[in-house]
Design a protein around this motif. Structure first.
Motif, short mmCIF file in Angstrom:
data_model
loop_
_atom_site.label_atom_id
_atom_site.label_comp_id
_atom_site.label_asym_id
_atom_site.label_seq_id
_atom_site.Cartn_x
_atom_site.Cartn_y
_atom_site.Cartn_z
N UNK A 75 11.68 -31.75 -56.97
CA UNK A 75 13.01 -32.25 -56.58
C UNK A 75 12.79 -33.27 -55.48
N UNK A 76 13.60 -34.30 -55.54
CA UNK A 76 13.44 -35.34 -54.55
C UNK A 76 14.75 -35.56 -53.81
N UNK A 77 14.64 -35.69 -52.51
CA UNK A 77 15.83 -35.78 -51.66
C UNK A 77 15.81 -37.08 -50.87
N UNK A 78 16.97 -37.69 -50.81
CA UNK A 78 17.12 -38.86 -49.95
C UNK A 78 17.99 -38.41 -48.78
N UNK A 79 17.45 -38.53 -47.57
CA UNK A 79 18.18 -38.11 -46.39
C UNK A 79 18.62 -39.30 -45.55
N UNK A 80 19.86 -39.25 -45.12
CA UNK A 80 20.34 -40.30 -44.22
C UNK A 80 20.16 -39.84 -42.78
N UNK A 81 19.59 -40.72 -41.97
CA UNK A 81 19.37 -40.40 -40.56
C UNK A 81 20.61 -40.83 -39.77
N UNK A 82 20.63 -40.45 -38.51
CA UNK A 82 21.84 -40.73 -37.73
C UNK A 82 22.16 -42.21 -37.60
N UNK A 83 21.13 -43.05 -37.61
CA UNK A 83 21.39 -44.49 -37.48
C UNK A 83 21.62 -45.16 -38.83
N UNK A 84 21.78 -44.35 -39.89
CA UNK A 84 22.11 -44.90 -41.20
C UNK A 84 20.89 -45.21 -42.06
N UNK A 85 19.69 -45.17 -41.48
CA UNK A 85 18.47 -45.39 -42.28
C UNK A 85 18.28 -44.20 -43.22
N UNK A 86 17.54 -44.43 -44.31
CA UNK A 86 17.28 -43.30 -45.21
C UNK A 86 15.77 -43.10 -45.42
N UNK A 87 15.38 -41.85 -45.57
CA UNK A 87 14.00 -41.51 -45.92
C UNK A 87 13.99 -40.46 -47.02
N UNK A 88 12.82 -40.29 -47.62
CA UNK A 88 12.71 -39.34 -48.73
C UNK A 88 11.86 -38.14 -48.36
N UNK A 89 12.14 -37.05 -49.04
CA UNK A 89 11.24 -35.91 -48.99
C UNK A 89 11.19 -35.35 -50.41
N UNK A 90 10.08 -34.73 -50.75
CA UNK A 90 9.91 -34.21 -52.12
C UNK A 90 9.51 -32.74 -52.05
N UNK A 91 10.14 -31.95 -52.91
CA UNK A 91 9.77 -30.54 -53.02
C UNK A 91 9.00 -30.33 -54.32
N UNK A 92 7.84 -29.70 -54.22
CA UNK A 92 7.07 -29.39 -55.43
C UNK A 92 6.87 -27.89 -55.53
N UNK A 93 7.12 -27.36 -56.70
CA UNK A 93 6.92 -25.93 -56.89
C UNK A 93 5.59 -25.68 -57.55
N UNK A 94 4.75 -24.92 -56.88
CA UNK A 94 3.44 -24.58 -57.43
C UNK A 94 3.40 -23.07 -57.67
N UNK A 95 2.35 -22.61 -58.33
CA UNK A 95 2.22 -21.17 -58.52
C UNK A 95 2.00 -20.51 -57.16
N UNK A 96 1.30 -21.23 -56.28
CA UNK A 96 0.96 -20.63 -54.99
C UNK A 96 2.05 -20.77 -53.94
N UNK A 97 3.15 -21.43 -54.26
CA UNK A 97 4.23 -21.56 -53.27
C UNK A 97 4.98 -22.87 -53.41
N UNK A 98 5.81 -23.15 -52.42
CA UNK A 98 6.61 -24.38 -52.44
C UNK A 98 6.05 -25.34 -51.41
N UNK A 99 5.82 -26.57 -51.84
CA UNK A 99 5.35 -27.53 -50.84
C UNK A 99 6.32 -28.68 -50.72
N UNK A 100 6.39 -29.20 -49.49
CA UNK A 100 7.26 -30.33 -49.23
C UNK A 100 6.43 -31.50 -48.75
N UNK A 101 6.75 -32.68 -49.29
CA UNK A 101 6.12 -33.91 -48.86
C UNK A 101 7.08 -34.60 -47.89
#
Ligand code: SAH
Length: 339
Positions: A75-101
């Motif tokens: 899953x990929x998320x676009x987050x808006x920061x307080x100053x209106x800029x946006x950045x991304x984060x990615x969630x990956x599901x593995x057998x060993x757990x959940x990782x976030x980029x």
């Protein structure tokens, strides 16, 4: 300031300075990271006075989800920061757990030719709390716990070193997000002085190097940073890093058709890495509409892999996540801008 900017030591110092008790910091940490409150008022075991003081001096949640894309295990998320800029984060599901980029900067100055993030110059560094919040928000949105963190989103983490180290300290702290240091990976294009600082820290965090080329000639073409920190110097410092930390280094190597994916390139890479305690992660390139590089064919990738393997190099081909949903760094953000 934001409360998610504080390491436990800094928060202890804060309360001591305010002539309050040191353990107040632990109480606040528990509210933030165990009970996951949404507002400072919810810290009900603190005196009203303390709550008012904290409310006056600090903010809490600042980032906001503006877009989400989903695939089966990513899953990929676009987050808006307080100053209106946006950045991304990615969630990956593995057998060993959940990782976030996690992203570390708005834009990036490293200018790697194949990378979408670098098409936009750095606007600013992310604050520590903006990195911590990416994880907290995803945990809250999905109702899950994150077990692994990779610092491989938009930005060059070692170009935002101080905030990065604080971030690591907070997510690693047992009463913070309690993510084990061996479950945290920082990826860099190879900023030597920071690698040197990093290896002197007490954390057992994994280090990944975006190598992408077996020699200076090719690396200069695709990664401008190589003109500042040359391949031989990078490898020299990494050998010191391995000796000092006793940890294995990961080399990321994107295969770009006709650029760095020939049999000769594979042999040269194997020769370069011989005797180094490392493993190589071959990455099929995620093509983007705005950049001309092409992904190497499946056969080429396998031939490249075979050569490294035969030469005794630990190597894997990265399982692909999210190429359908533009999960390679910077792609979702830039699509939004263009669309
Ligand atoms: N600046 C840091 C971390 C962010 S990039 C670094 O350079 O390591 C994270 C990884 O994704 C890097 O290895 C980068 O080279 C790679 N990458 C960038 N664009 C890509 C694409 N289109 N396809 C596959 N990998 C990509």
């Amino acid at each position: 300031m934001n409360l998610y900017d504080f390491t436990i030591n800094e928060l202890e110092e804060y309360f001591i300075e305010k002539k309050d008790k040191k353990y107040r910091a632990t109480q606040v940490f528990e509210w933030l990271y165990l009970k996951r409150i949404n507002a400072i008022e919810e810290m009900t075991n603190l005196k009203q006075e303390t709550i008012q003081m904290l409310k006056q001096e600090f903010t809490l949640n600042t980032i906001e989800l503006v877009q989400k894309q989903e695939d089966v295990d990513v899953k990929k998320y676009l987050f808006k920061l307080q100053d209106g800029e946006v950045v991304e984060a990615v969630l990956m599901k593995h057998i060993y757990g959940n990782s976030v980029c996690v992203s570390t900067q708005v834009g990036c100055n490293m200018g790697c030719k194949f990378c979408e993030s670098g098409r936009r110059k750095k606007v600013r560094n992310l604050e520590t709390h903006e990195m911590v919040e990416q994880i907290l928000q995803i945990e809250k949105l999905e109702g899950i716990r994150i077990s692994h963190v990779v610092v491989m989103g938009i930005g060059e983490p070692f170009d935002n070193y101080d905030h990065l180290i604080r971030f690591i300290e907070i997510i690693n702290y047992p009463k913070g997000l309690a993510i084990g240091s061996r479950h945290i990976t920082v990826s860099t294009c190879g900023i030597i002085p920071k690698i040197q600082e990093f290896m002197n820290l007490p954390y057992q965090v994994n280090l990944a190097i975006s190598l992408h080329a077996p020699n200076n000639e090719i690396r200069n073409q695709i990664m401008p940073i190589n003109k500042v920190y040359k391949l031989e110097d990078l490898l020299k410092i990494l050998k010191e890093y391995i000796k000092k930390t006793n940890r294995r280094v990961t080399f990321e190597y994107i295969l770009l058709a006709g650029v760095n994916d020939s049999i000769e390139n594979a042999k040269e890479l194997a020769h370069l890495l011989r005797g180094i305690n490392c493993y190589v992660n071959l990455i099929p390139y995620n093509e983007t509409s705005s950049i001309d590089y092409k992904r190497s064919s499946k056969e080429t990738i396998h031939d490249f892999y075979d050569i490294l393997k035969k030469c005794g190099i630990n190597v894997t081909i990265r399982r692909e996540y999210g190429s359908k949903i533009s999960a390679a760094c910077g792609q979702l953000r830039s699509k939004r801008e263009e669309g």
